[in-house]
Design a protein around this motif. Structure first.
Motif, PDB file in Angstrom:
ATOM      1  N   HIS A 295      -6.718 -26.337   5.083  1.00  0.00           N
ATOM      2  CA  HIS A 295      -6.772 -24.959   4.609  1.00  0.00           C
ATOM      3  C   HIS A 295      -6.482 -24.831   3.123  1.00  0.00           C
ATOM      4  O   HIS A 295      -6.984 -23.914   2.478  1.00  0.00           O
ATOM      5  N   HIS A 296      -5.683 -25.734   2.582  1.00  0.00           N
ATOM      6  CA  HIS A 296      -5.373 -25.580   1.153  1.00  0.00           C
ATOM      7  C   HIS A 296      -6.633 -25.762   0.313  1.00  0.00           C
ATOM      8  O   HIS A 296      -6.780 -25.172  -0.751  1.00  0.00           O
ATOM      9  N   GLN A 297      -7.575 -26.572   0.836  1.00  0.00           N
ATOM     10  CA  GLN A 297      -8.837 -26.750   0.127  1.00  0.00           C
ATOM     11  C   GLN A 297      -9.716 -25.499   0.249  1.00  0.00           C
ATOM     12  O   GLN A 297     -10.317 -25.049  -0.720  1.00  0.00           O
ATOM     13  N   VAL A 298      -9.773 -24.949   1.463  1.00  0.00           N
ATOM     14  CA  VAL A 298     -10.590 -23.755   1.701  1.00  0.00           C
ATOM     15  C   VAL A 298     -10.070 -22.577   0.881  1.00  0.00           C
ATOM     16  O   VAL A 298     -10.851 -21.797   0.311  1.00  0.00           O
ATOM     17  N   GLU A 299      -8.751 -22.447   0.818  1.00  0.00           N
ATOM     18  CA  GLU A 299      -8.145 -21.331   0.091  1.00  0.00           C
ATOM     19  C   GLU A 299      -8.036 -21.596  -1.407  1.00  0.00           C
ATOM     20  O   GLU A 299      -7.543 -20.758  -2.155  1.00  0.00           O
ATOM     21  N   GLN A 300      -8.469 -22.802  -1.815  1.00  0.00           N
ATOM     22  CA  GLN A 300      -8.412 -23.192  -3.232  1.00  0.00           C
ATOM     23  C   GLN A 300      -6.997 -23.082  -3.794  1.00  0.00           C
ATOM     24  O   GLN A 300      -6.758 -22.564  -4.899  1.00  0.00           O
ATOM     25  N   LEU A 301      -6.061 -23.607  -3.016  1.00  0.00           N
ATOM     26  CA  LEU A 301      -4.673 -23.655  -3.456  1.00  0.00           C
ATOM     27  C   LEU A 301      -4.363 -25.049  -3.983  1.00  0.00           C
ATOM     28  O   LEU A 301      -5.052 -26.021  -3.648  1.00  0.00           O
ATOM     29  N   PRO A 302      -3.336 -25.179  -4.807  1.00  0.00           N
ATOM     30  CA  PRO A 302      -2.948 -26.513  -5.273  1.00  0.00           C
ATOM     31  C   PRO A 302      -2.506 -27.380  -4.100  1.00  0.00           C
ATOM     32  O   PRO A 302      -1.999 -26.883  -3.098  1.00  0.00           O
TER      33      PRO A 302
END
Length: 325
Positions: A281-288
């Motif tokens: 999910h961190h990739q999908v949400e474009q989070l660090p």
């Protein structure tokens, strides 16, 4: 009666968004009771100021009493005896006992046998009865009595959860940022879930999550990004565990999940599922990119929520120290 019945304030079942109490489950339980006893009628009866209300009735053509009917409190019925004495009652043949001569269930409706157990609210006050009735004389074995007592325990556990839910409705129990329970809400539900686990002899595991280097995320990317990380963790936890499991945010970047499991492999699988979902999910949400340290512990016969939190926190800190080496 509809499976989605919402009872009014004179009855006990109030529909709740967490579905801790399921009218469908209670209906199936009463149906199963009648089936296992090969009885023409089974009931969950609630005692109210108006009298004895049939809250759940087994769904058989042979059952003359539909859900919703109320018998006045002074009428000499079997359920009244249980509420007054707070004891279970087994009458295998009411026709040979004069005390039931004016019982309309016997002399108007034709029932001869009755087996019922008292059901209590968490406060100890009588809720009502859980019972089966038969038109013929019966001779139930001891295992049948044990069965109805066990089913009654399950119903009382649900009432306990209902009581916890009612209490939580009065509290501010949801963390607005993550969408899961805050510390206070988690503690209330977790205590009830632990009591239920002890009663039903099931094992619970507590996962304690802490974001690694969370302060650095806030410092480098800003608090709005840090808030998005917190929101994501709440979302992932909600989707990664059962609806009956209890999750919460204790504060800051610390989260907990109290889950039911069968063996250590199940508990490890939950941990891996959470970690994998966060990575995705961190990739999908474009989070660090961020990682979490997860500590684990499980319940025993003398566990309290404080014990669980302390043990899981220690395990989490050990893992965090190893990561820092």
């Amino acid at each position: 009666m509809s499976k989605n019945t919402v009872f009014n304030t004179d009855t006990f079942l109030l529909e709740d968004p967490n579905e801790l109490i399921s009218t469908d489950k209670w209906q199936k339980t009463v149906n199963l009771l009648a089936k296992l006893f090969d009885a023409p009628a089974g009931f969950l009866v609630q005692y109210t100021e108006k009298g004895f209300q049939v809250t759940i009735a087994s769904e058989q053509e042979s059952n003359p009493y539909a859900a919703g009917i109320i018998i006045e409190p002074k009428v000499n019925i079997f359920c009244r005896r249980i509420v007054e004495t707070r004891q279970e009652l087994y009458v295998n043949n009411a026709l040979i006992d004069n005390c039931w001569d004016n019982n309309p269930e016997v002399h108007s409706d034709g029932f001869r046998s009755y087996l019922g157990v008292p059901v209590f609210w968490p406060s100890g006050e009588p809720f009502g009865t859980f019972c089966v009735m038969d038109y013929k004389e019966t001779n139930y074995k001891a295992t049948y009595l044990e069965l109805i007592r066990h089913l009654k325990d399950i119903l009382e556990s649900d009432l306990s959860l209902l009581g916890a839910y009612a209490e939580m409705q009065k509290l501010a129990i949801t963390d607005p940022l993550s969408g899961v329970h805050n510390r206070r809400g988690f503690n209330v539900l977790a205590e009830q879930r632990i009591k239920l686990a002890l009663r039903t002899k099931t094992t619970l595991g507590l996962l304690y999550l802490d974001v690694d280097n969370f302060k650095a995320i806030n410092d480098q990317y800003g608090h709005s990004v840090g808030d998005n990380v917190i929101s994501l963790i709440g979302l992932v936890l909600t989707k990664s565990v059962r609806q009956s499991d209890v999750i919460g945010r204790l504060g800051g970047d610390e989260f907990v999940a109290l889950v039911m499991f069968d063996d250590q492999e199940d508990l490890q699988a939950v941990k891996c599922r959470i970690a994998a979902a966060l990575c995705l999910h961190h990739q999908v949400e474009q989070l660090p990119l961020f990682t979490v340290s997860i500590g684990i512990t499980e319940t025993n016969d003398s566990t309290t929520i404080s014990d669980l939190l302390e043990a899981a926190d220690k395990d989490m800190l050990q893992k965090k120290r190893r990561l820092a080496l």
